[in-house]
Write a protein that holds these residues in place. Sequence first.
Motif, PDB file in Angstrom:
ATOM      1  N   GLN A  38       0.648  -1.063  -0.063  1.00 25.00           N
ATOM      2  CA  GLN A  38       0.136  -0.135   0.222  1.00 25.00           C
ATOM      3  C   GLN A  38       1.002   1.219  -0.181  1.00 25.00           C
ATOM      4  O   GLN A  38       1.972   1.256   0.165  1.00 25.00           O
ATOM      5  CB  GLN A  38      -0.997   0.304   1.331  1.00 25.00           C
ATOM      6  N   GLU A  39       0.450   2.446  -0.158  1.00 25.47           N
ATOM      7  CA  GLU A  39       1.019   3.654  -0.091  1.00 25.47           C
ATOM      8  C   GLU A  39       1.656   4.007   1.069  1.00 25.47           C
ATOM      9  O   GLU A  39       3.026   4.329   1.043  1.00 25.47           O
ATOM     10  CB  GLU A  39      -0.032   4.928  -0.366  1.00 25.47           C
ATOM     11  N   MET A  40       1.106   3.383   2.295  1.00 29.97           N
ATOM     12  CA  MET A  40       1.624   3.581   3.631  1.00 29.97           C
ATOM     13  C   MET A  40       3.121   2.745   3.836  1.00 29.97           C
ATOM     14  O   MET A  40       4.085   2.978   4.369  1.00 29.97           O
ATOM     15  CB  MET A  40       0.884   3.385   4.877  1.00 29.97           C
ATOM     16  N   THR A  41       3.227   1.458   2.772  1.00 21.81           N
ATOM     17  CA  THR A  41       4.371   0.813   2.778  1.00 21.81           C
ATOM     18  C   THR A  41       5.464   1.686   2.064  1.00 21.81           C
ATOM     19  O   THR A  41       6.650   1.399   2.372  1.00 21.81           O
ATOM     20  CB  THR A  41       4.018  -0.439   1.670  1.00 21.81           C
ATOM     21  N   GLU A  42       5.364   2.429   1.197  1.00 24.97           N
ATOM     22  CA  GLU A  42       6.291   3.575   0.575  1.00 24.97           C
ATOM     23  C   GLU A  42       6.897   4.242   1.985  1.00 24.97           C
ATOM     24  O   GLU A  42       8.103   4.293   1.891  1.00 24.97           O
ATOM     25  CB  GLU A  42       5.806   4.239  -0.331  1.00 24.97           C
ATOM     26  N   THR A  43       5.863   4.776   2.803  1.00 22.45           N
ATOM     27  CA  THR A  43       6.366   5.518   3.693  1.00 22.45           C
ATOM     28  C   THR A  43       7.263   4.876   4.648  1.00 22.45           C
ATOM     29  O   THR A  43       8.442   5.208   5.338  1.00 22.45           O
ATOM     30  CB  THR A  43       5.218   6.233   4.453  1.00 22.45           C
ATOM     31  N   TYR A  44       6.875   3.594   5.094  1.00 24.03           N
ATOM     32  CA  TYR A  44       7.493   2.599   6.037  1.00 24.03           C
ATOM     33  C   TYR A  44       8.921   2.453   5.936  1.00 24.03           C
ATOM     34  O   TYR A  44       9.753   2.803   6.545  1.00 24.03           O
ATOM     35  CB  TYR A  44       6.595   1.329   6.110  1.00 24.03           C
ATOM     36  N   TYR A  45       9.065   2.025   4.484  1.00 26.59           N
ATOM     37  CA  TYR A  45      10.751   1.684   4.028  1.00 26.59           C
ATOM     38  C   TYR A  45      11.252   2.904   3.953  1.00 26.59           C
ATOM     39  O   TYR A  45      12.610   2.877   4.312  1.00 26.59           O
ATOM     40  CB  TYR A  45      10.310   0.908   2.942  1.00 26.59           C
ATOM     41  N   ALA A  46      10.704   4.015   3.214  1.00 23.24           N
ATOM     42  CA  ALA A  46      11.546   5.150   3.249  1.00 23.24           C
ATOM     43  C   ALA A  46      12.020   5.705   4.521  1.00 23.24           C
ATOM     44  O   ALA A  46      13.040   6.261   4.610  1.00 23.24           O
ATOM     45  CB  ALA A  46      10.745   6.383   2.473  1.00 23.24           C
ATOM     46  N   GLN A  47      10.973   5.527   5.497  1.00 24.61           N
ATOM     47  CA  GLN A  47      11.534   6.018   7.107  1.00 24.61           C
ATOM     48  C   GLN A  47      12.824   5.314   7.321  1.00 24.61           C
ATOM     49  O   GLN A  47      13.398   5.970   8.223  1.00 24.61           O
ATOM     50  CB  GLN A  47      10.329   6.042   8.045  1.00 24.61           C
ATOM     51  N   ARG A  48      13.118   4.161   6.974  1.00 25.68           N
ATOM     52  CA  ARG A  48      14.099   3.246   7.445  1.00 25.68           C
ATOM     53  C   ARG A  48      15.259   3.245   6.498  1.00 25.68           C
ATOM     54  O   ARG A  48      16.224   2.351   6.790  1.00 25.68           O
ATOM     55  CB  ARG A  48      13.693   1.990   8.020  1.00 25.68           C
ATOM     56  N   ALA A  49      15.429   4.163   5.581  1.00 26.88           N
ATOM     57  CA  ALA A  49      16.392   3.999   4.426  1.00 26.88           C
ATOM     58  C   ALA A  49      17.672   4.361   5.009  1.00 26.88           C
ATOM     59  O   ALA A  49      18.449   4.037   4.098  1.00 26.88           O
ATOM     60  CB  ALA A  49      15.945   4.938   3.348  1.00 26.88           C
ATOM     61  N   THR A  50      17.847   4.752   6.187  1.00 26.35           N
ATOM     62  CA  THR A  50      19.421   5.331   6.507  1.00 26.35           C
ATOM     63  C   THR A  50      20.105   3.741   6.969  1.00 26.35           C
ATOM     64  O   THR A  50      21.505   3.888   7.233  1.00 26.35           O
ATOM     65  CB  THR A  50      19.206   6.018   7.783  1.00 26.35           C
TER      66      THR A  50
ATOM     67  N   THR B 246      10.459   1.090  -3.818  1.00 25.81           N
ATOM     68  CA  THR B 246      11.996   0.883  -4.369  1.00 25.81           C
ATOM     69  C   THR B 246      12.322   2.153  -4.519  1.00 25.81           C
ATOM     70  O   THR B 246      13.315   2.845  -4.194  1.00 25.81           O
ATOM     71  CB  THR B 246      12.332  -0.131  -5.166  1.00 25.81           C
ATOM     72  N   ASP B 247      11.397   3.016  -5.218  1.00 26.55           N
ATOM     73  CA  ASP B 247      11.800   4.325  -5.441  1.00 26.55           C
ATOM     74  C   ASP B 247      11.794   5.343  -4.395  1.00 26.55           C
ATOM     75  O   ASP B 247      12.551   6.101  -4.429  1.00 26.55           O
ATOM     76  CB  ASP B 247      10.667   5.012  -6.538  1.00 26.55           C
ATOM     77  N   ALA B 248      10.746   5.096  -3.542  1.00 27.03           N
ATOM     78  CA  ALA B 248      10.886   6.115  -2.241  1.00 27.03           C
ATOM     79  C   ALA B 248      12.172   5.710  -1.365  1.00 27.03           C
ATOM     80  O   ALA B 248      12.716   6.785  -0.876  1.00 27.03           O
ATOM     81  CB  ALA B 248       9.641   5.615  -1.512  1.00 27.03           C
ATOM     82  N   VAL B 249      12.663   4.649  -1.378  1.00 26.27           N
ATOM     83  CA  VAL B 249      13.600   4.097  -0.708  1.00 26.27           C
ATOM     84  C   VAL B 249      14.978   4.742  -1.144  1.00 26.27           C
ATOM     85  O   VAL B 249      15.936   5.291  -0.649  1.00 26.27           O
ATOM     86  CB  VAL B 249      14.093   2.550  -0.478  1.00 26.27           C
ATOM     87  N   HIS B 250      14.948   4.663  -2.678  1.00 29.60           N
ATOM     88  CA  HIS B 250      16.261   4.941  -3.362  1.00 29.60           C
ATOM     89  C   HIS B 250      16.235   6.764  -3.381  1.00 29.60           C
ATOM     90  O   HIS B 250      17.321   7.203  -3.512  1.00 29.60           O
ATOM     91  CB  HIS B 250      16.110   4.650  -4.916  1.00 29.60           C
ATOM     92  N   ALA B 251      15.120   7.413  -3.271  1.00 27.61           N
ATOM     93  CA  ALA B 251      15.109   8.902  -3.001  1.00 27.61           C
ATOM     94  C   ALA B 251      15.777   9.276  -1.807  1.00 27.61           C
ATOM     95  O   ALA B 251      16.319  10.430  -1.848  1.00 27.61           O
ATOM     96  CB  ALA B 251      13.613   9.227  -3.411  1.00 27.61           C
ATOM     97  N   GLN B 252      15.710   8.245  -0.832  1.00 28.96           N
ATOM     98  CA  GLN B 252      16.291   8.823   0.444  1.00 28.96           C
ATOM     99  C   GLN B 252      17.633   8.477   0.548  1.00 28.96           C
ATOM    100  O   GLN B 252      18.289   8.204   1.567  1.00 28.96           O
ATOM    101  CB  GLN B 252      15.533   8.092   1.348  1.00 28.96           C
ATOM    102  N   GLY B 253      18.236   7.681  -0.595  1.00 29.80           N
ATOM    103  CA  GLY B 253      19.805   7.401  -0.570  1.00 29.80           C
ATOM    104  C   GLY B 253      19.882   5.636  -0.093  1.00 29.80           C
ATOM    105  O   GLY B 253      20.990   5.519   0.078  1.00 29.80           O
ATOM    106  N   GLY B 254      18.841   5.178  -0.023  1.00 25.77           N
ATOM    107  CA  GLY B 254      18.894   3.755   0.518  1.00 25.77           C
ATOM    108  C   GLY B 254      18.891   2.758  -0.423  1.00 25.77           C
ATOM    109  O   GLY B 254      18.963   2.962  -1.636  1.00 25.77           O
ATOM    110  N   LYS B 255      19.061   1.341  -0.015  1.00 28.37           N
ATOM    111  CA  LYS B 255      19.449   0.331  -0.755  1.00 28.37           C
ATOM    112  C   LYS B 255      18.331  -0.826  -0.169  1.00 28.37           C
ATOM    113  O   LYS B 255      18.351  -0.874   1.011  1.00 28.37           O
ATOM    114  CB  LYS B 255      20.946  -0.386  -0.837  1.00 28.37           C
TER     115      LYS B 255
END
Length: 367
Positions: A35-47, A84-93
């Motif tokens: 879901q959309e909130m899944t994008e937020t969940y992973y992006a929040q942890r992209a460090t 994955t786009d949301a994670v990559h936008a935060q510099g994550g892998k």
Amino acid sequence: MSTLFDPVQAGDLRLANRIVMAPLTRNRSPEAVPQEMTETYYAQRATAGLLISEATAISHQGQGYADVPGLYAPEQLLAWKRVTDAVHAQGGKIVTQLWHVGRVSHNELQPAGGQPVAPSAITAKTKTVLIKDGVPTFVDTSAPRALQLSELPGIVHDYERAARYAVQSAGFDGVEIHAANGYLLDQFLKTGSNHREDAYGGSIENRARLLIEVTRAVVQAVGGGRTGIRLSPVTPANDVIDTDPQPLFEYVLRELASLGLAYVHVIEGATGGPREIAERPFDYPALKAAYREAGGQGAWMVNNGYDKVLAEKALADGADLVAFGKAFISNPDLVRRLREDAPLNAWDKTTFYGGGAKGYIDYPALA
């Protein structure tokens, strides 16, 4: 000496630090679609140096729990691409964990209400999760049927296809083959769940055959440098044990050593439980040595009950990566908190499985 915050190379993956977010099932993907909130969940942890996604079914047959995501339908791939786009936008892998649960399932979750599949027709003495009236409910797993020999090439193909979809369509940086915790590949490996008398049962070589075939197919699809594998030699999770795991897992890693894997992810002890099991001792340094002596170069990832002190000791002892689990649920900025020795948010167990934003994307970061 390396620290948790030093960069590291894992196959083709250049990671900013050695802190890994372990795969964490959250049951928030209705119809197997993130879901959309899944994008937020992973992006929040992209460090984190590396995010490993929640276990993701390679096929409808591979699903064992309600509201877990998949990697086999177009809408699933599109949703994962947004993640994955949301994670990559935060510099994550981020890599995805390829999952076939085997017998750890229920008729209601299987295609046309059929039986779950397994190496042998032995019911797992464990629970799975169904959603009843919007509430996650633990229920006994259903009786499985034994896979026919003719079906096994199709299982290998499902893993290969999901890996290719993950990297080429969904934008993941790689994949992790889930061969742990009593799911299908682990069921084939271990004597407690594999009573076959054909080429996939009996000897260590036969019981390891499916895992090795799957790994070779995935490596051929996406490259060894983008492929990791997760193993749990002695965990009793999902009612799977082996009578003699040391030679079994040393054989497995010697066979995989030539494939150029990005990393080997080892759960030490009982998943989510004690790091050592008195009645099932296991020599993890010997396991690593068997892999290295056979030429294996993949990063060595350790997992189970790690805090900062234990993690730093593991690195001093030769580990390359350390996976953290539940601490990442309640601390989206766990890397910063570990670096600054800041206090950690407590997690709310009642929101682990199923639900909405509460207990998922609303944990506070440091100011």
